[in-house]
Enzyme design. Structure first.
Site, PDB file in Angstrom:
ATOM      1  N   CYS A 214       7.093   8.876 -17.005  1.00 47.82           N
ATOM      2  CA  CYS A 214       6.526   8.027 -17.724  1.00 47.82           C
ATOM      3  C   CYS A 214       7.162   7.813 -19.251  1.00 47.82           C
ATOM      4  CB  CYS A 214       4.962   8.054 -17.914  1.00 47.82           C
ATOM      5  SG  CYS A 214       4.662   9.742 -18.758  1.00 47.82           S
ATOM      6  N   HIS A 272       0.056  10.885 -20.733  1.00 45.55           N
ATOM      7  CA  HIS A 272       0.983   9.530 -20.188  1.00 45.55           C
ATOM      8  C   HIS A 272       1.317   8.811 -21.385  1.00 45.55           C
ATOM      9  CE1 HIS A 272       1.828   6.341 -17.373  1.00 45.55           C
ATOM     10  NE2 HIS A 272       1.112   5.563 -17.893  1.00 45.55           N
ATOM     11  N   ASP A 295       2.904  -1.309 -19.942  1.00 45.88           N
ATOM     12  CA  ASP A 295       3.254   0.197 -19.274  1.00 45.88           C
ATOM     13  C   ASP A 295       3.971  -0.105 -18.209  1.00 45.88           C
ATOM     14  OD1 ASP A 295       3.153   2.526 -18.162  1.00 45.88           O
ATOM     15  OD2 ASP A 295       1.114   2.700 -18.016  1.00 45.88           O
TER      16      ASP A 295
END
Length: 622
Positions: A214, A272, A295
């Site tokens: 991530c 995250h 994202d």
């Protein structure tokens, strides 16, 4: 010309500023030379991003024509008040557009760890690669004219980039890998900047670079957005919910002895990482302008494609889940409830609800300073405004998680004495409260498991079991510690899930408390002899030092890099170092860019699953 789209306009002899909605061109009459003209081209604020061709025709007095051609690159302009990405403060433009280095935050909410990252937007070839990313996207290949026309909208551009950073639907930049097998590529933890990734992608004819997780996806997207002129920052959501069934509930299961079980597809990542981009939302109304969540990690399909956003941060806070894009998904990541259950033989013995754990801290790098900025209140209504970074606790000694259960006859609190540091014991205490007016005999089960930030824990590596007796209304405190020799070979860069289960021997009633935490390592020390005299194209020396905090000898490889400071990475094999031993490495480099530059050092061990990092900001003068 942009592709086959074009506009024809006359060149005037005056700088007409009456309208900024059209393309304009002018030249100074006194400086005009038809053989070598100097022309100023002024695009409208709504012009599309891309690489343009231009042709300049000059009619000469003899009836002939002179033609000059060339290229220019047009980007978004956050300095222009009419541009949809205009951000009003100069220090924010410096941080979110111009800065080519920054910090990513990892670890846990109670002990955030900063990781230096080089965004590399000024490195050779990076600009061209970011523009080519738009050219090789499926939307461009499907309809070039439509794609060019829509590139005047940062909402559209950001969705294209979000999809192209991962390779799940296209020839995107990065392939994700959350296993521990990285033989076919690079361990995501070893990347130090975006430049190497983007260059490798371009040089391989746009084959996915292996591998990313991530923070790598987010950092590379931040580079691309800044290159395109869109203000961007990397954001970390601690205790991030991955709600697979969209019910805003994350279920966790524990055994009778405190071992966390892998019984559900739902999960909570310790952290995250995504990005926020600054833009107007003319499709939603001015009240949704500002920071937007994007994202690029491939975990959510948006209109059939692995991308996410832009979701207005204001919409997430105000629960406007009916707006585009992907607001319900992001809302769940920061607001889901956690149900922790003690189970035995398929039967649930106890359920505890925690409404504060998910999204417990959301942070980004502070403007102009190497520290985290708490932006949790921009996403959700926080109950208290503590002066500390975390919204859940004011000091490490106040940390406590699952515990309070008024319906039970007993309560248990699990508290770390301080944030754990490599080479030192993990000290914690268990506080047990008998809320009844009768004595109690209790079984106490303590359990520690190593876990990756995005996975359920592995097998138990430390446990303690015992029996205690409590008098009516008594409060008892038990101090415990886990020694370095018990966790060093197991934990490494992973987290620890620590849990305690109390069992009332009279009625088999149980209560649970748990805590997930990381173990911080001391950073590498980087010293420059005279920081005020660092000049471009002049040799400089840095001294990198490391003290072994572990209980066993260590050896490894030191890697040093710095955009604008050295053309390529330097590698040094470090000698075996005894516990407590100190080693120094002198590094010579020659800066080739002025401004604030980041020198990074990474020490990867050969015998311990741990990486130690350090960085130094250096001001290079002309």
């Amino acid at each position: 010309m942009l592709g086959r789209l074009y506009v024809t306009l006359p060149v005037s002899f005056s700088k007409n500023t009456s309208s900024s909605a059209r393309w304009k061109a002018y030249c100074e009459p006194k400086d005009f030379n038809p053989q070598n003209p100097s022309i100023f081209i002024s695009p409208p604020a709504s012009a599309s991003v891309g690489c343009y061709k231009f042709y300049l025709y000059v009619a000469l007095k003899n009836g002939k024509w002179n033609c000059v051609s060339g290229n220019f690159i047009l980007l978004c302009n956050p300095w222009c008040s009419e541009d949809a990405v205009h951000i009003p403060f100069e220090d924010q433009r410096e941080e979110y557009v111009q800065s080519d280095s920054g910090l990513l935050f990892m670890g846990t909410a109670t002990n955030p760890i900063s990781r230096p990252w080089s965004f590399d937007q000024y490195e050779p070839g990076v600009l061209e690669t970011c523009l080519n990313l738009l050219q090789v996207s499926p939307l461009h290949k499907k309809n070039k004219r439509r794609d060019y026309l829509k590139r005047n909208n940062p909402v559209y551009i950001s969705r294209v980039v979000s999809a192209m950073i991962n390779c799940e639907d296209d020839c995107g930049v990065l392939k994700g890998n959350w296993s521990k097998n990285f033989k076919e590529g690079v361990n995501p933890s070893t990347w130090t900047g975006s430049g190497d990734i983007l260059k490798q992608w371009a040089q391989s004819a746009y084959k996915p670079v292996k591998y990313g997780q991530c923070w790598v996806f987010a950092a590379v997207m931040c580079t691309v957005m800044r290159v395109l002129g869109i203000p961007c920052r990397v954001v970390t959501n601690f205790d991030s919910a991955h709600d697979t069934n969209d019910n805003l509930v994350i279920e966790e299961y524990y055994s009778e002895t405190g071992q966390k079980l892998n019984h559900t597809k739902d999960s909570i990542w310790n952290f995250h990482v995504w990005v926020e981009c600054w833009m107007d939302r003319r499709d939603l109304g001015s009240e949704m302008n500002g920071w937007q969540v994007l994202d690029p990690t491939p975990q959510h399909r948006s209109k059939g494609v692995y991308c996410c956003g832009p979701a207005p941060v204001k919409a997430i806070k105000k629960q406007h889940i009916d707006l585009v894009y992907d607001i319900p998904f992001v809302y769940a990541e920061v607001n889901a409830d956690v149900y922790a259950m003690i189970v035995s033989k398929g039967k649930v013995l106890r359920v505890h609800k925690d409404t504060e754990r998910v999204g417990s801290l959301i942070c980004t790098k502070a403007v102009g300073f190497p520290r985290p900025q708490n932006i949790t209140a921009e996403y959700k209504y926080v109950k208290s405004h503590s002066p500390a970074l975390s919204s859940r606790s004011s000091t490490p000694s106040d940390i406590s998680t699952l515990s309070r259960d008024s319906s039970s006859g007993m309560s248990v609190f699990l508290t770390l004495d301080e944030s754990p540091v490599a080479g030192a014991p993990i000290r914690f205490m268990v506080q047990v409260i008998n809320k009844h007016r009768v004595a109690k005999m209790l079984k106490v089960h303590l359990n520690a498991q190593a876990k990756e930030y995005n996975h359920s824990p592995s097998d138990t590596f430390w446990e303690e079991h015992g029996v205690i007796q409590l008098a009516p209304s008594e409060v008892k405190v038990m101090k415990q510690q886990i020694f370095p020799a018990q966790y060093e070979d197991v934990v490494g860069d992973d987290m620890i899930n620590l849990a305690v289960v109390l069992e009332d021997m009279a009625n088999e009633e149980r209560v649970l408390a748990s805590e997930e935490f990381n173990i911080a390592c001391t950073e590498l020390s980087i010293e420059i002899p005279d920081e005020s005299s660092v000049e471009i194209n002049k040799d400089q020396t840095a001294t990198i030092s490391f003290t072994n905090p572990f209980t066993q000898p260590t050896s490894g490889v030191l890697t040093v890099t710095g955009a604008g400071l050295m053309r390529s990475k330097m590698h040094y094999r470090m000698p075996t170092l005894s516990p407590g031993g100190v080693v120094e490495q002198r590094v010579t480099f020659r800066p080739y860019m002025v401004g604030s530059r980041m020198l990074q050092a990474t020490l990867s061990f050969t015998n311990i699953n741990t990486t130690i990092r350090g960085f130094k900001m250096i001001s290079v003068e002309s």
